[in-house]
Design a protein around this motif. Structure first.
Motif, PDB file in Angstrom:
ATOM      1  N   ALA A 156       0.843  -1.410  -0.223  1.00 30.05           N
ATOM      2  CA  ALA A 156       0.175   0.092   0.001  1.00 30.05           C
ATOM      3  C   ALA A 156       0.727   1.380  -0.042  1.00 30.05           C
ATOM      4  N   ASP A 157       0.466   2.185  -0.855  1.00 27.21           N
ATOM      5  CA  ASP A 157       1.188   3.558  -0.892  1.00 27.21           C
ATOM      6  C   ASP A 157       0.766   4.536   0.079  1.00 27.21           C
ATOM      7  N   THR A 158       1.150   4.120   1.521  1.00 25.65           N
ATOM      8  CA  THR A 158       0.418   4.920   2.683  1.00 25.65           C
ATOM      9  C   THR A 158       0.899   6.438   2.568  1.00 25.65           C
ATOM     10  N   GLU A 181      -5.122  -5.036  -3.230  1.00 25.38           N
ATOM     11  CA  GLU A 181      -5.446  -5.546  -4.297  1.00 25.38           C
ATOM     12  C   GLU A 181      -4.168  -5.838  -5.394  1.00 25.38           C
ATOM     13  N   GLN A 182      -4.194  -6.629  -6.234  1.00 27.49           N
ATOM     14  CA  GLN A 182      -3.124  -6.914  -7.300  1.00 27.49           C
ATOM     15  C   GLN A 182      -2.933  -5.769  -8.005  1.00 27.49           C
ATOM     16  N   ASP A 183      -4.094  -5.043  -8.365  1.00 28.25           N
ATOM     17  CA  ASP A 183      -3.896  -3.665  -9.154  1.00 28.25           C
ATOM     18  C   ASP A 183      -3.352  -2.476  -8.228  1.00 28.25           C
ATOM     19  N   GLY A 184      -3.221  -2.646  -6.665  1.00 31.14           N
ATOM     20  CA  GLY A 184      -2.632  -1.793  -5.984  1.00 31.14           C
ATOM     21  C   GLY A 184      -3.593  -1.071  -5.183  1.00 31.14           C
ATOM     22  N   SER A 185      -4.795  -1.069  -5.628  1.00 31.01           N
ATOM     23  CA  SER A 185      -6.015  -0.506  -4.670  1.00 31.01           C
ATOM     24  C   SER A 185      -6.104  -1.099  -3.261  1.00 31.01           C
ATOM     25  N   TRP A 186      -6.499  -0.219  -2.461  1.00 31.83           N
ATOM     26  CA  TRP A 186      -6.884  -0.751  -0.950  1.00 31.83           C
ATOM     27  C   TRP A 186      -7.488   0.314  -0.144  1.00 31.83           C
ATOM     28  N   ALA A 187      -7.835  -0.133   0.884  1.00 37.24           N
ATOM     29  CA  ALA A 187      -8.609   0.644   1.886  1.00 37.24           C
ATOM     30  C   ALA A 187      -8.079   0.952   3.059  1.00 37.24           C
ATOM     31  N   ALA A 188      -8.340   2.057   3.730  1.00 36.23           N
ATOM     32  CA  ALA A 188      -7.725   2.177   5.332  1.00 36.23           C
ATOM     33  C   ALA A 188      -8.711   2.923   6.260  1.00 36.23           C
ATOM     34  N   ASP A 189      -8.564   2.732   7.391  1.00 33.45           N
ATOM     35  CA  ASP A 189      -9.696   3.444   8.143  1.00 33.45           C
ATOM     36  C   ASP A 189      -8.827   4.737   8.658  1.00 33.45           C
ATOM     37  N   VAL A 190      -9.611   5.868   8.695  1.00 33.18           N
ATOM     38  CA  VAL A 190      -9.238   7.129   8.636  1.00 33.18           C
ATOM     39  C   VAL A 190     -10.093   7.654   9.601  1.00 33.18           C
ATOM     40  N   GLU A 191      -9.738   8.399  10.445  1.00 37.53           N
ATOM     41  CA  GLU A 191     -10.546   9.286  11.684  1.00 37.53           C
ATOM     42  C   GLU A 191     -10.741  10.698  10.721  1.00 37.53           C
ATOM     43  N   MET A 192     -12.042  11.077  10.867  1.00 32.67           N
ATOM     44  CA  MET A 192     -12.416  12.203  10.103  1.00 32.67           C
ATOM     45  C   MET A 192     -13.016  13.199  11.012  1.00 32.67           C
ATOM     46  N   SER A 193     -12.819  14.596  11.080  1.00 33.31           N
ATOM     47  CA  SER A 193     -13.838  15.386  11.846  1.00 33.31           C
ATOM     48  C   SER A 193     -14.166  16.505  11.147  1.00 33.31           C
ATOM     49  N   TRP A 194     -15.253  17.108  11.255  1.00 37.88           N
ATOM     50  CA  TRP A 194     -15.927  18.305  10.516  1.00 37.88           C
ATOM     51  C   TRP A 194     -16.975  19.042  11.220  1.00 37.88           C
ATOM     52  N   LEU A 246     -18.124  16.686  14.388  1.00 38.09           N
ATOM     53  CA  LEU A 246     -18.646  15.577  14.543  1.00 38.09           C
ATOM     54  C   LEU A 246     -17.073  14.766  14.136  1.00 38.09           C
ATOM     55  N   THR A 247     -16.853  13.666  14.842  1.00 38.58           N
ATOM     56  CA  THR A 247     -15.876  12.892  14.561  1.00 38.58           C
ATOM     57  C   THR A 247     -16.366  11.426  14.224  1.00 38.58           C
ATOM     58  N   GLU A 248     -15.846  10.714  13.233  1.00 43.26           N
ATOM     59  CA  GLU A 248     -16.083   9.462  12.540  1.00 43.26           C
ATOM     60  C   GLU A 248     -14.922   8.802  12.163  1.00 43.26           C
ATOM     61  N   GLU A 249     -14.888   7.340  12.395  1.00 46.41           N
ATOM     62  CA  GLU A 249     -13.659   6.691  11.526  1.00 46.41           C
ATOM     63  C   GLU A 249     -14.177   5.981  10.587  1.00 46.41           C
ATOM     64  N   LEU A 250     -14.075   6.597   9.306  1.00 45.95           N
ATOM     65  CA  LEU A 250     -14.623   6.041   7.860  1.00 45.95           C
ATOM     66  C   LEU A 250     -13.578   5.211   7.421  1.00 45.95           C
ATOM     67  N   ARG A 251     -14.209   4.576   6.433  1.00 44.99           N
ATOM     68  CA  ARG A 251     -13.261   3.614   5.562  1.00 44.99           C
ATOM     69  C   ARG A 251     -12.923   4.447   4.117  1.00 44.99           C
ATOM     70  N   VAL A 252     -11.665   4.728   3.786  1.00 46.84           N
ATOM     71  CA  VAL A 252     -11.459   5.318   2.740  1.00 46.84           C
ATOM     72  C   VAL A 252     -10.566   4.373   1.638  1.00 46.84           C
ATOM     73  N   GLY A 253     -11.068   4.366   0.542  1.00 44.76           N
ATOM     74  CA  GLY A 253     -10.519   3.662  -0.588  1.00 44.76           C
ATOM     75  C   GLY A 253      -9.216   4.536  -1.500  1.00 44.76           C
ATOM     76  N   PHE A 254      -8.157   3.927  -1.695  1.00 45.13           N
ATOM     77  CA  PHE A 254      -7.076   4.530  -2.398  1.00 45.13           C
ATOM     78  C   PHE A 254      -7.007   3.601  -3.365  1.00 45.13           C
ATOM     79  N   ASP A 255      -6.247   4.229  -4.617  1.00 45.72           N
ATOM     80  CA  ASP A 255      -5.774   3.557  -5.839  1.00 45.72           C
ATOM     81  C   ASP A 255      -4.120   3.335  -5.438  1.00 45.72           C
ATOM     82  N   ALA A 256      -3.400   2.734  -6.613  1.00 45.77           N
ATOM     83  CA  ALA A 256      -2.259   2.311  -6.473  1.00 45.77           C
ATOM     84  C   ALA A 256      -1.203   3.517  -5.975  1.00 45.77           C
ATOM     85  N   GLU A 257      -1.488   4.515  -6.500  1.00 45.21           N
ATOM     86  CA  GLU A 257      -0.912   5.961  -6.373  1.00 45.21           C
ATOM     87  C   GLU A 257      -1.114   6.664  -4.909  1.00 45.21           C
ATOM     88  N   GLY A 258      -2.158   5.967  -4.117  1.00 42.36           N
ATOM     89  CA  GLY A 258      -2.695   6.689  -3.082  1.00 42.36           C
ATOM     90  C   GLY A 258      -3.667   7.580  -3.181  1.00 42.36           C
TER      91      GLY A 258
END
Length: 404
Positions: free
Chosen positions: A55-57, A110-123, A131-143
């Motif tokens: 993953a391209d963190t 995934e083999q194409d480099g896509s992946w997901a991460a837990d991200v804490e977001m507030s707004w 508000l603060t929620e821990e959401l799931r964010v999808g990323f491609d191979a380049e992040g």
């Protein structure tokens, strides 16, 4: 004759024999394999497992920073990707104080480099707490951000779930995943609802927020699938809590309200606006029939439809089984109840009985007093001169007469 023992003793005495023997065996095995396959150049077998994709963190963190700075600094992002859409939504709504903290990868890459991460977001939406929620964010191979989602039980805000139409006035805010025309319709419904509520109660600084998700209410409210399938709209706190004074929004179910004509849709929105104006989602002191019946009283106050339209379900039940022996309670207002709509009609008719007996202001006073914690019996006696038993008797008689 050679024995096993003598052979072992010779091998133990001369370790070099073991090494030579093993080399000879391996060479012979290779030669046999080469002969069986027809000879030719030996080629090592191709590995059956692909190399691991990482993953391209670093890229992901950079994309999150770009999202945050885009919202905070008012800079538009080019394109139609998830990040650019979220920034445009945030600007239109007026989202403030955005933060995004990368937490951890969620699942495999995934083999194409896509992946997901837990991200804490507030707004923060203007007029609401942060508000603060821990959401799931999808990323491609380049992040780069490809999308946002929410685990079961967590709310995904509309501004992160795709393009929205936004309509704002001094007293209303509509955020809708709809066409321009439909968003305009909700804006008109919201403005009319505020005006209708203010004719009955003192809503000095009105603020009505409508959120209209594209796909029902369950995901938007973090509820179990099927919870709100038959519900046209629901008023709830912005953070899902029950803390008194927490701002309320109205979530609209397009799958239900979209099938209603204009008068029917207006009744729904005015009903929910009454809840928003009186903090009904956090005030549990009132009996349920009064909370829901009063909201319908305000919504139907200027409606000139016959009872066959406004109370058809409960009157059909009365014709078949006679009037209920008690006013509807929490059990009857279950969203999965077979007679869900009839309970609202029954509660509304109880408020109609009260308004007819003592006038509209007496009904408003009863609603206010029970909201402050005064018991129903005491409040009824003070405003109407009779108690719950007499109210129930009058209500049952009204149901029977209306069903005849």
């Amino acid at each position: 004759m050679r024995t096993v023992g003598s052979l072992l003793s010779r091998i133990q005495a001369r370790p070099s024999v073991i090494g030579a023997a093993l080399v000879l065996v391996l060479l012979l095995a290779g030669f046999v394999g080469w002969r069986l396959t027809g000879g030719g150049e030996y080629v090592a077998p191709t590995p059956t497992t692909a190399p691991a994709v990482r993953a391209d963190t670093a890229g992901a963190r950079a994309s999150l920073e770009q999202l945050v700075s885009g919202v905070r600094e008012g800079a538009e992002l080019d394109g139609e990707d998830a990040s650019a859409v979220a920034v445009r939504n945030a600007h239109a709504i007026g989202i403030e104080d955005v933060t995004a903290r990368y937490v951890a990868e969620a699942g495999n890459v995934e083999q194409d480099g896509s992946w997901a991460a837990d991200v804490e977001m507030s707004w923060r939406t203007p007029g609401d707490p942060a508000l603060t929620e821990e959401l799931r964010v999808g990323f491609d191979a380049e992040g780069a951000i490809t999308g946002f989602s929410a685990p079961q039980g967590t709310r995904l805000p509309l501004w992160l779930s795709g393009p929205v139409e936004v309509r704002r006035t001094g007293s209303t805010l509509v955020v809708a995943q709809t066409s321009t025309e439909v968003a305009d319709r909700y804006a008109e419904l919201a403005a009319t609802a505020v005006a209708e509520v203010r004719k009955v109660i003192g809503w000095n600084e009105p603020r009505l927020v409508l959120e209209v998700p594209a796909a029902g209410l369950d995901a938007a409210l973090g509820a179990q699938p099927g919870t709100y399938t038959a519900v046209a709209a629901v008023t709830a706190t912005v953070d899902g809590s029950t803390k008194a004074g927490t701002p309320l929004h109205v979530w609209v179910n397009q799958d239900v309200i979209g099938d209603l004509d204009s008068p029917g849709a207006q009744v729904v929105i005015t009903h929910e606006a009454t809840h928003a104006a009186t903090d009904a989602a956090t005030n549990t002191r009132r009996p349920m029939w009064l909370t829901e019946g009063f909201a319908d009283y305000v919504a139907l106050r200027e409606t000139r439809l016959p009872l066959s339209k406004t109370a058809g379900q409960i009157l059909a039940q009365v014709r078949e089984n006679g009037p209920p022996d008690h006013l509807p309670g929490k059990a009857e207002f279950n969203t999965r109840s077979e007679h869900f709509g009839a309970e609202y009609e029954a509660a509304w008719l109880a408020c109609e009985v009260l308004a007819e007996a003592g006038g509209e202001q007496a009904l408003v006073d009863l609603y206010d007093e029970t909201g402050r914690g005064i018991g129903l019996e005491k409040a009824l006696q003070a405003s109407f001169g009779f108690g719950e038993d007499e109210l129930t008797a009058r209500w049952r008689s009204h149901l029977s007469d209306s069903a005849a």
